[in-house]
Write an enzyme that holds these catalytic residues in place. Structure first.
Site, short mmCIF file in Angstrom:
data_model
loop_
_atom_site.label_atom_id
_atom_site.label_comp_id
_atom_site.label_asym_id
_atom_site.label_seq_id
_atom_site.Cartn_x
_atom_site.Cartn_y
_atom_site.Cartn_z
N LYS A 135 47.82 30.25 -6.66
CA LYS A 135 47.19 30.32 -7.89
C LYS A 135 46.36 29.02 -8.26
CE LYS A 135 50.33 33.44 -10.18
NZ LYS A 135 51.20 33.50 -11.21
N LYS A 154 55.24 21.66 2.98
CA LYS A 154 56.66 20.73 2.88
C LYS A 154 57.16 21.62 1.84
CE LYS A 154 55.26 17.22 -0.47
NZ LYS A 154 56.72 17.60 -1.42
N HIS A 188 49.52 17.21 1.77
CA HIS A 188 48.08 17.54 0.94
C HIS A 188 47.45 15.97 0.62
CE1 HIS A 188 50.45 17.14 -2.88
NE2 HIS A 188 49.18 16.64 -3.18
N TYR A 189 48.42 15.15 0.82
CA TYR A 189 47.85 13.76 0.39
C TYR A 189 46.82 13.16 1.36
CZ TYR A 189 49.27 11.69 -3.92
OH TYR A 189 49.29 11.29 -5.20
N HIS A 207 53.99 11.69 1.88
CA HIS A 207 52.81 11.23 1.24
C HIS A 207 52.74 9.83 1.20
CE1 HIS A 207 52.66 15.34 -0.39
NE2 HIS A 207 53.13 14.83 -1.64
#
Length: 791
Positions: free
Chosen positions: A40, A175, A205-206, A268
């Site tokens: 979302k 993750k 996503h980092y 990250h």
């Protein structure tokens, strides 16, 4: 035909050059967990961005949302999300409306719960391709589901939903990838049985954050400036920081299992660390070259220990755990929500440079940055008021990769003007000009060259685009993942029951979480007010009345940390006294795990120890090469010798490796060592021998039920251990008993039974070799921690 109608509409709006050019094939994107929070917030928007960017690429698309929810409610939930999708501000309203409408028409919901569901999905994709007369280019499966579901989904995809030969399969994994080395290895093995390495894209996503993604390109494009200064001689310290103001409320079920180190530092911040410390490959765009350089950087990292980290927990966390997980009122969570970790690399480039990784929840600000602070060797005679503000050599010199939020509230790269003007790619980064009253790390923004992205993009949009293009350098490979877990797992194990610094949260934290580096360790700078949680429980001070004798010899007892500290101080005092008397100090050290903490203490805190006049001998050695991690000398070198200045000729490893073979009697290694001792040590009496005790009562490498080394004239002997590696070399008991002083170190709950037993037995070295330690004209002192002494 639905797909052809969509393409014609887009063609009419001018998005496609011609329908004939849709020749590269069709891509089916399947988003598993399509109605979840991540989908979302980010994933659907990222997929829509991909569609907007690639609608003219020559590929056609369909998007399949999937979840366990039944079709009707699942479809409703999914399309509620899709209707809220937004276009970038620079997109024209007309084109945005058309593309959004077509994206919705190309999207459909599926319930994927059983093997039959996957078979049906495969059939629908094949039928669509057949009806539209399209060739299949590939399938992309995005796993936005908990890791425990990975294996079953992977099995279904592999057995009934793979694309045909000639089309690619890309599987995207979110993750956490395990919670320690063992679980990560298990998950990796399971996934490897279904997918090839090149098919898997593990998302951090980092790596999609624009400032983080630009660290390697920045280093590459500015080699001419950085090559002379990107090293230990010029870099003072590096800080990699991610601070959050939010707490873990609503995510407690996840957070209680993982905590801040697993959630943020292991992935990250570690990836940013690798980008900074790795050697630059010849081509930073080649994923395989980047991976190899990262793996080499991992190998150079010094192992983490308990004192490498400070940990905290915000005060409301305990009640949130009790509320969300229905835990009892007396339940105490040991999950950290704040961590500061000191990391060192032993590479030639970075040796001695501290890397500080810090993250936490309920902190005073939301900000992320990577800061490289350079040493400043300048002295400026001119008064500060008269100096050239921007280029003064006395101002701080730093490079900052600003990840986002904070004072700037945008990704940015900042370089101090007194360093150099960086080379930046014009198409993707722009210089920010104009003065600002903002201050970054105590300096006005005008002191920096500042660059921000031409077009700011969400991290997931960047990563999804890279998946589409098959760029693996933005993702975590299996080797990379396991190397990271191998590095972090020892710290996680050693701190799993460590008490945490409680902090109120937000601005009220003040200085509670400030920490400092001292001798290779970190500690909070401000003492924490102590609250006695269980007054009936014995405290350390209550144990100081324990008898000061053990087996008729002096006993020193304390908690392990205090005991090691006392032992190190006593060793230094003994060494200094001996050197003052005779000019040199002969110290024989045992191997095993018990003295490791002592070695580290001596290396980091005892700068007055007379190492220059000390000879280091081994009490015992395993019959393995000295470079083997099982070797006692290897451990001694790693934890002590490489950190202190003992003259090369004063170090005396046992000669277990002669004539390219190990501990062969004909090589007479024991005689060689004995002759060396007789030649250098007066009367063959060591000034101090440090021993340990095994759970079976062995000491040095003298074992129960064996006469070897317990008596006789041979000062050095070969022995057999009941555990591998079996062959050992050891000083004999008679030689040990000639020492002026013998210290015996016993630590840990696992030694409680043997400690109790030894307190009751007499001189029976054949049963318990340590019971035969009794210096003939010297002193024996026992150093036993409370856990070994009291259980």
């Amino acid at each position: 035909k639905m797909l052809r109608r969509v393409l014609c509409t887009v063609l009419f709006m001018g998005a496609l050059p011609s329908l004939a050019e849709v020749s590269q094939g069709h891509i089916s994107v399947v988003l598993l967990g399509a109605t979840g929070d991540l989908a979302k917030k980010y994933l659907w928007q990222g997929l829509f961005q991909l569609y907007m960017d690639q609608v003219s690429s020559g590929h056609s698309f369909t998007f399949h949302g999937a979840a366990l929810t039944a079709v009707e409610p699942g479809q409703r939930l999914m399309f509620d999300v899709l209707k809220k999708l937004a276009c970038p501000p620079d997109e024209s309203p007309n084109r945005c409306a058309v593309l959004k409408d077509q994206f919705l028409k190309l999207s459909q919901y599926h319930q994927l719960k059983t093997a039959e569901n996957y078979t049906m999905l495969n059939r629908e994709i094949e039928m669509l391709l057949h009806q539209e007369g399209l060739k299949e280019a590939g399938r992309l499966f995005y796993f936005s589901v908990p890791p425990f579901a990975y294996t079953e989904i992977a099995r279904h995809i592999n057995s009934s939903c793979r694309p045909p030969p000639g089309a690619w399969l890309r599987v995207v994994l979110e993750k956490p990838f395990g919670n320690d080395l063992e679980s990560a290895q298990q998950l990796a093995a399971e996934l490897r049985s279904f997918f090839r390495e090149e098919e898997m894209y593990r998302v951090d996503h980092y790596l999609g954050k624009q400032a983080v993604a630009h660290i390697l390109p920045f280093r590459d494009q500015n080699r001419q400036f950085l090559d002379p200064i990107w090293n230990r001689h010029h870099v003072e310290r590096v800080e990699i920081v991610l601070k959050e103001t939010v707490d873990a409320k609503g995510r407690i079920s996840f957070y209680e299992q993982y905590g801040v180190i697993r959630d943020v530092l292991q992935n990250h911040l570690t990836e940013a660390l690798m980008f900074l410390t790795m050697e630059l490959p010849a081509n930073v765009s080649r994923a395989e070259e980047v991976l190899q350089c990262k793996l080499q950087a991992f190998q150079s990292l010094r192992g983490l220990e308990k004192n490498s980290a400070v940990l905290g927990q915000y005060q409301a966390y305990a009640s949130q755990v009790q509320e969300e997980l229905q835990k009892a009122q007396d339940y105490i969570s040991t999950t950290p929500t704040f961590a500061g970790v000191l990391i060192h690399s032993d590479s030639l480039r970075w040796e001695g440079v501290p890397f500080l990784l810090t993250s936490g929840k309920a902190l005073d600000e939301r900000v992320g940055y990577v800061r490289v602070l350079f040493r400043n060797r300048a002295y400026c005679t001119q008064s500060e008021a008269l100096r050239d503000a921007g280029h003064s050599q006395c101002k701080a010199k730093q490079i900052i990769f600003y990840i986002g939020h904070g004072a700037l509230n945008t990704p940015a790269v900042l370089v101090s003007r007194n360093l150099f003007r960086p080379v930046m790619p014009e198409g993707s980064w722009k210089e920010v000009v104009g003065q600002s009253d903002l201050h970054i790390f105590g300096q006005p923004l005008s002191d920096y060259y500042v660059y921000s992205p031409v077009k700011e993009r969400d991290a997931y949009s960047v990563l999804i685009s890279n998946i589409y293009h098959g760029r693996k350098d933005f993702f975590i490979t299996t080797e990379n993942l396991l190397a990271s877990w191998a590095f972090w797992t020892p710290l996680l194990d050693s701190t799993s029951h460590q008490s945490l610094r409680l902090y109120p949260g937000g601005v009220e934290n003040q200085h509670l979480l400030d920490f400092e580096m001292v001798s290779g360790e970190v500690a909070f700078t401000v003492a924490e007010p102590v609250e006695l949680l269980n007054p009936s429980r014995l405290m350390p001070s209550d144990y100081r009345t324990i008898q000061s004798k053990y087996r008729q010899s002096p006993l020193v007892s304390a908690w392990a940390g205090d005991l090691i500290s006392q032992l190190a101080s006593d060793m230094e005092e003994t060494a200094s006294r001996t050197v003052a008397r005779s000019g040199q100090f002969h110290l024989a050290l045992s191997g095993g795990s018990s003295p490791v903490g002592l070695f580290q203490r001596l290396a980091r805190h005892h700068y007055s120890f007379p190492w220059k006049h000390t000879h280091i001998w081994l009490v015992d050695e395993r019959c393995v090469p000295l470079t083997d991690t099982e070797s006692n000398f290897f451990s001694l070198h790693t934890h002590l010798l490489q950190s202190v200045r003992v003259p090369y000729f004063n170090v005396h490893p046992m000669p277990v490796h002669l004539n390219q073979r190990l501990c062969v009697e004909e090589d007479r290694g024991t005689e060689v060592y004995a002759k060396e001792i007789m030649a250098l040590v007066a009367n063959a009496s060591f000034d101090l021998v440090l021993l340990g005790v095994g759970t079976d009562g062995h000491t040095a490498s003298l074992f129960p039920q064996s006469e070897n080394g317990l008596q006789g004239a041979q000062p050095v002997v070969l022995t057999e251990s009941p555990v591998k590696p079996h062959q050992r070399m050891s000083l004999s008991l008679p030689l040990i008993n000639k020492a002026r002083q013998v210290f015996v170190l016993v630590v840990g709950k696992g030694k409680h039974d043997i400690t109790t037993l030894l307190s009751r037995v007499g001189h029976e070295p054949r049963k318990w070799p340590v019971s035969g330690v009794s210096p003939s004209s010297g002193q024996l002192v026992w150093y036993v921690d409370y856990e070994a002494l009291l259980g």
